[in-house]
Design a protein around this motif. Sequence first.
Motif, PDB file in Angstrom:
ATOM      1  N   TRP A   1       0.850  -1.196   0.000  1.00  9.86           N
ATOM      2  CA  TRP A   1       0.000   0.000   0.000  1.00  9.86           C
ATOM      3  C   TRP A   1       0.883   1.243   0.000  1.00  9.86           C
ATOM      4  O   TRP A   1       1.789   1.369   0.822  1.00  9.86           O
ATOM      5  CB  TRP A   1      -0.902   0.037   1.236  1.00  9.86           C
ATOM      6  CG  TRP A   1      -1.975  -0.999   1.228  1.00  9.86           C
ATOM      7  CD1 TRP A   1      -1.905  -2.256   1.757  1.00  9.86           C
ATOM      8  CD2 TRP A   1      -3.274  -0.873   0.663  1.00  9.86           C
ATOM      9  NE1 TRP A   1      -3.078  -2.920   1.555  1.00  9.86           N
ATOM     10  CE2 TRP A   1      -3.948  -2.099   0.886  1.00  9.86           C
ATOM     11  CE3 TRP A   1      -3.945   0.155  -0.013  1.00  9.86           C
ATOM     12  CZ2 TRP A   1      -5.250  -2.325   0.465  1.00  9.86           C
ATOM     13  CZ3 TRP A   1      -5.248  -0.068  -0.436  1.00  9.86           C
ATOM     14  CH2 TRP A   1      -5.882  -1.289  -0.195  1.00  9.86           C
ATOM     15  N   GLU A   2       0.599   2.150  -0.917  1.00  9.59           N
ATOM     16  CA  GLU A   2       1.261   3.447  -0.875  1.00  9.59           C
ATOM     17  C   GLU A   2       0.551   4.310   0.148  1.00  9.59           C
ATOM     18  O   GLU A   2      -0.684   4.369   0.188  1.00  9.59           O
ATOM     19  CB  GLU A   2       1.212   4.110  -2.252  1.00  9.59           C
ATOM     20  CG  GLU A   2       1.928   5.458  -2.295  1.00  9.59           C
ATOM     21  CD  GLU A   2       1.843   6.112  -3.660  1.00  9.59           C
ATOM     22  OE1 GLU A   2       1.452   7.295  -3.719  1.00  9.59           O
ATOM     23  OE2 GLU A   2       2.145   5.441  -4.661  1.00  9.59           O
ATOM     24  N   LYS A   3       1.329   5.028   0.988  1.00 10.97           N
ATOM     25  CA  LYS A   3       0.739   5.828   2.062  1.00 10.97           C
ATOM     26  C   LYS A   3       1.191   7.274   1.941  1.00 10.97           C
ATOM     27  O   LYS A   3       2.227   7.577   1.340  1.00 10.97           O
ATOM     28  CB  LYS A   3       1.140   5.250   3.420  1.00 10.97           C
ATOM     29  CG  LYS A   3       0.759   3.789   3.599  1.00 10.97           C
ATOM     30  CD  LYS A   3       1.161   3.250   4.938  1.00 10.97           C
ATOM     31  CE  LYS A   3       0.212   3.635   6.023  1.00 10.97           C
ATOM     32  NZ  LYS A   3       0.515   2.996   7.312  1.00 10.97           N
ATOM     33  N   ASP A   4       0.391   8.167   2.536  1.00  9.93           N
ATOM     34  CA  ASP A   4       0.777   9.568   2.543  1.00  9.93           C
ATOM     35  C   ASP A   4       1.523   9.884   3.834  1.00  9.93           C
ATOM     36  O   ASP A   4       1.743   9.011   4.683  1.00  9.93           O
ATOM     37  CB  ASP A   4      -0.437  10.492   2.361  1.00  9.93           C
ATOM     38  CG  ASP A   4      -1.459  10.363   3.485  1.00  9.93           C
ATOM     39  OD1 ASP A   4      -1.097   9.867   4.577  1.00  9.93           O
ATOM     40  OD2 ASP A   4      -2.617  10.745   3.278  1.00  9.93           O
TER      41      ASP A   4
ATOM     42  N   ARG B   1      -1.909   7.647   6.006  1.00  8.09           N
ATOM     43  CA  ARG B   1      -3.155   7.147   5.425  1.00  8.09           C
ATOM     44  C   ARG B   1      -2.844   6.397   4.128  1.00  8.09           C
ATOM     45  O   ARG B   1      -2.037   6.837   3.319  1.00  8.09           O
ATOM     46  CB  ARG B   1      -4.125   8.290   5.145  1.00  8.09           C
ATOM     47  CG  ARG B   1      -4.623   9.010   6.393  1.00  8.09           C
ATOM     48  CD  ARG B   1      -5.615  10.088   6.004  1.00  8.09           C
ATOM     49  NE  ARG B   1      -4.954  11.195   5.351  1.00  8.09           N
ATOM     50  CZ  ARG B   1      -4.667  12.343   5.946  1.00  8.09           C
ATOM     51  NH1 ARG B   1      -4.956  12.519   7.205  1.00  8.09           N
ATOM     52  NH2 ARG B   1      -4.071  13.317   5.284  1.00  8.09           N
ATOM     53  N   ARG B   2      -3.503   5.282   3.921  1.00  3.92           N
ATOM     54  CA  ARG B   2      -3.311   4.516   2.699  1.00  3.92           C
ATOM     55  C   ARG B   2      -3.898   5.262   1.500  1.00  3.92           C
ATOM     56  O   ARG B   2      -5.026   5.750   1.553  1.00  3.92           O
ATOM     57  CB  ARG B   2      -3.977   3.152   2.811  1.00  3.92           C
ATOM     58  CG  ARG B   2      -3.233   2.187   3.732  1.00  3.92           C
ATOM     59  CD  ARG B   2      -3.945   0.849   3.802  1.00  3.92           C
ATOM     60  NE  ARG B   2      -3.154  -0.140   4.529  1.00  3.92           N
ATOM     61  CZ  ARG B   2      -3.531  -1.400   4.731  1.00  3.92           C
ATOM     62  NH1 ARG B   2      -4.702  -1.801   4.242  1.00  3.92           N
ATOM     63  NH2 ARG B   2      -2.762  -2.238   5.381  1.00  3.92           N
ATOM     64  N   ARG B   3      -3.117   5.331   0.428  1.00  2.00           N
ATOM     65  CA  ARG B   3      -3.580   5.999  -0.796  1.00  2.00           C
ATOM     66  C   ARG B   3      -4.096   4.997  -1.820  1.00  2.00           C
ATOM     67  O   ARG B   3      -5.209   5.105  -2.309  1.00  2.00           O
ATOM     68  CB  ARG B   3      -2.433   6.801  -1.425  1.00  2.00           C
ATOM     69  CG  ARG B   3      -2.163   8.139  -0.762  1.00  2.00           C
ATOM     70  CD  ARG B   3      -0.995   8.825  -1.471  1.00  2.00           C
ATOM     71  NE  ARG B   3      -0.756  10.166  -0.981  1.00  2.00           N
ATOM     72  CZ  ARG B   3       0.309  10.888  -1.290  1.00  2.00           C
ATOM     73  NH1 ARG B   3       1.237  10.386  -2.095  1.00  2.00           N
ATOM     74  NH2 ARG B   3       0.468  12.106  -0.820  1.00  2.00           N
ATOM     75  N   LYS B   4      -3.247   4.019  -2.163  1.00  7.60           N
ATOM     76  CA  LYS B   4      -3.643   3.055  -3.189  1.00  7.60           C
ATOM     77  C   LYS B   4      -2.829   1.784  -3.018  1.00  7.60           C
ATOM     78  O   LYS B   4      -1.758   1.766  -2.418  1.00  7.60           O
ATOM     79  CB  LYS B   4      -3.415   3.634  -4.582  1.00  7.60           C
ATOM     80  CG  LYS B   4      -1.956   3.994  -4.891  1.00  7.60           C
ATOM     81  CD  LYS B   4      -1.813   4.582  -6.286  1.00  7.60           C
ATOM     82  CE  LYS B   4      -0.352   4.964  -6.579  1.00  7.60           C
ATOM     83  NZ  LYS B   4      -0.181   5.546  -7.914  1.00  7.60           N
TER      84      LYS B   4
ATOM     85  N   GLN C   1       4.798  16.546   0.022  1.00  6.64           N
ATOM     86  CA  GLN C   1       4.446  15.931   1.280  1.00  6.64           C
ATOM     87  C   GLN C   1       4.107  16.973   2.337  1.00  6.64           C
ATOM     88  O   GLN C   1       3.229  16.775   3.148  1.00  6.64           O
ATOM     89  CB  GLN C   1       5.612  15.074   1.777  1.00  6.64           C
ATOM     90  CG  GLN C   1       5.870  13.879   0.861  1.00  6.64           C
ATOM     91  CD  GLN C   1       7.101  13.126   1.270  1.00  6.64           C
ATOM     92  OE1 GLN C   1       7.953  13.657   1.972  1.00  6.64           O
ATOM     93  NE2 GLN C   1       7.211  11.902   0.816  1.00  6.64           N
TER      94      GLN C   1
ATOM     95  N   SER D   1       0.415  18.498   3.368  1.00  7.59           N
ATOM     96  CA  SER D   1      -0.554  17.958   4.315  1.00  7.59           C
ATOM     97  C   SER D   1      -0.345  18.505   5.719  1.00  7.59           C
ATOM     98  O   SER D   1      -1.084  18.161   6.632  1.00  7.59           O
ATOM     99  CB  SER D   1      -0.448  16.431   4.336  1.00  7.59           C
ATOM    100  OG  SER D   1       0.820  16.030   4.785  1.00  7.59           O
TER     101      SER D   1
END
Length: 1040
Positions: free
Chosen positions: A140-143, A147-150, A537, A540
């Motif tokens: 999972w790619e996260k920010d 939070r999981r993005r995709k 980044q 956020s």
Amino acid sequence: MDFIKKNYEALVQRMGQTTITQIVDYCYSQDILDSEESEAILCNKQEQKAARMMITMIRKKGAAACDAFVASLEKHNRYLYEDLQDNCLPQQMTQRDIEKMAEDLKAFYVSATFRRFHPLGKDIDIIFDLNTTFTDAELWEKDLSNRRRKCLSFTKLLDEFKSPTIIEGDAGKGKTTLLKRIAVLWASGECTPLRKFKLVFFIQLSTSTENIYETVCRQLLGMHSDIGKKAFTKAISELKREVLFLLDSYDEFKPSNCPELNSLIKENAHFKNMVVLTTRTESISRVRQYGETITEIGDFTVENATLLVRNVLEPELSNTLLLELHASSTMKELMKTPLFVVITCAIRMGETSFIPKTQTALFCTLYDLMIEKNNYKMHGTSNHMISESIERCKQLALDGIFQEEFKFTLDDLLSEHHVQVLLDTGLLNKYSAHVLKPIYRFFHKTFQEYVAGRKLTELLTSAVNEEVNQGLKYLNRIDNISDITNKYHKLLLYICGSSQYAAGIVIKHMAGIHTHGRLLGVSSGTNGQNIVLDDEQGESLQNLGELQKLQEASMNAFVGCALSFFSESLSKSSLSTEFKIFFQDKTLYINSMKISESLFDFFKYLPSCLTALGLIQLDLFPVRQGNESLNQNRPKTFIPNKAVSLFFDWTNTLSTIEVSLKDFQQLSRKDVTYLAKICCSASSVRLHISNSDGIKGKLRDILEACEQNMEDLIIEDTPLTLSDEQQICSMKHLKTLYISYLEAEQLQGGLFECIQNLEKVHNLTLDNVKMTYTDAEKIGQGLRHLNQLRLLHLSRVTEIGDGFSFVFDAITHQVSPLEKLEIVNCCLTKEAFMILVENLQNIPQLKVLDCSKTSLGQESSDCIGQLAEKLNELQKLKILMLPWGSDINKILMKLLTSLEQKTGLKKLGFQKWFLTDVHICHLASIIEKGHLQDIEHLDLEDNCVTSEGWKEILTSIGRLKNLKYINLSSNASFTPSPWVINMLSKQISELRALQEILILNWQLDEHDMENLHKVRSKGGREFRLRVNTEMKEEDEEEGS
């Protein structure tokens, strides 16, 4: 002697323990050093101190001793000797040298030595081969906010490498295996995305004690590399992105041991090499801010677990285990982690009837089996020696967790006899590669945490008071939320799984913890500050509201920990009193895609905790539909059935539930019924809908079902029909209505006409809602009926002309309880604003007047002049964010005079006021006189100030002891003077309440950034400095 004197500093820094030991042994054999001197040098654990001591002793013994030292250095570390002589090794690597190094690396990566390994230590006969046992993990790619993005495939991860890429995951998820697999694929030459790398270095950070060159030589190339350090360093610098570093286990890395590797991670822009780093989830906060990409290794799928089981076990055993796996929900949970799959297989080899229910049970069985299985090896060893060795092992495990120590030496283990017992049992494993003296480790960090938890459980449950007190001392060292959810989570989990009595002690301890600890890698309870670049980044982290979100996420994780401890303890209702105290007034977050069996047990066995909770947040995500042809008769639903089953229970009455629907592009009639069932479980409901086109036309039915208990409604980026809007306005108990990004034109009888029916609404927000002059008139008429309104927020409304006159007239035509008026990023006419100003006496409760980013046009100075005269009528005003206009700075002195009389003001904004040095000096002057002392938030963004002006304001804000946020961003590119940077650093250090500074468009060089970084050693609170570096990067490119 000249050689030693000339190269003294380099010798101290670069000899290393191996070379020191070899030279000491040689000098002892030549009677240059006696036994006491040799022992004194070798007993010194710090390499540099040992080197200094040895060199000092040898120099005192004369020229002959010095010549012997140099000869020994040349023999044992020829390349250090020649590098210092600067006459033998080439000064740069040729293309052939690079190709030869790549060949050596590839040969190592495809060898059995690298590919094959014992996941549970050599004592357990399970061997993994990366060519056969590796299965693609869920990624999972996260920010930056975790939070999981995709979802990513392994191939996609390789295609989209950015530097640094941080791969995080829970213990045993396969992070090391993933990195090793990347190295093997590169060596094979069969992976297209990896062919661009000329050199790939797989480095184990847990055993790295030297700089990059020495570490690469020691771990990968052997100590006899024919490439010198200077040539190597120059080559990887020139190759830039063609060099890939795979850095494993940052959670076990001590940066002080290898500052160069630490800089490679945290200052990667200077090195320009590609870096992929793995770390456990609990340690991600230490490096999250440095990652360009953050990827999480998710759960093992059933298919992954099945393949791994078949690869490890014989067919008969694997078939039986897989049947049990599919039948047991607890085993399915454990099988989501590769390490636990392997442990289960290992146990199944010796205990065919074992079915694990918890992680603790898994490790406990493995622990007991290891000792029982290997008992024959300790034949002839006294029971006392065995018991003493195991107790020492448990104590080392516990102390190691608190000291972040995961490798041990003979000195730690009392004697060689004790070591042999622990090696025979399999509790410890011996590692002698790449190190001078053997080190001893548990086969996995998680197993050390289990052994530590076992020991701490014994202390907490002991009948001896001294031992109980010792156990409580350990527990009391875990004094903040971050440590519980991250650093010590596994330790506490295994305590709860080992003893229900100990679990009760842990939960009571948690109930008394209120300090967050570390958020986003920054400690709020210890020293630490954070500098965030205004890049993709950093976006956020724009304000302190983001800090609140991080704190909420921290609390969610805290509550999640308590749930996991409840599940691990298997306590059912026996600890209901302890858990109720913990859950009192807390928020429980539930993701509809991750509703576990333990959550059902929580609802079943701890109903008193449900009523104790202040709020339950349920995030609903649409279920992916499978092949419809498989079951044509089953109604299609998008809300997960598990969510309905969990909440729709008449035996439980919840206080407040917040339900969020996101990305529902479809919604069936059955889903509407499902949602109603969920919402009826609570006495109060908050509904949050975002980006859900499927709601259109169905919101009416949803609201009708929740008419009696719905209090808050938030709708973002979701289209509505006329009937939906009418139903919104018929919700008699609604207290909060928030609508954002509604593009459709209003129809006759819609929201704006019916808004007057919301007589009980307290908070009304309309953000980016398409509105005309006529619509504004309708809203104004409706607002006259909202006599309980406390908050009115209108933002991004720019095309209604003088329409705000109706709005302001409605809220000020009589005495109103309004407390917050926020008109943000809008366009106001003088006529509208004057209506507001002239009737301020009718909103005496007003605490917030926020007109930030709102234009007053050409006559702004007249408007603000009138406002200045009326400010004293707002006795409770705490926040004043002023609008802007073309001539607005003309009235600054009059406004400042009025503000001198204003006490209690906490937030003040002059955005886009075209303030110059002269104006800013006036503001600094009233602060120096002792006014505005309560200010916590000062916004001076987008003005025309030079270093002279900023110098004055930075000097004055030292008086604002409550200041938490200040925005000094410039309206154009601005290069501050050194004095300004020094003053800014001083204020960051001395203003104890300060949490965030924005200085966008300030052009800072590396010296400025270094100066600002220095204040990180001072502070003791959450702190964030946001800058941007666009001009600096352009300058660097021009210079190159």
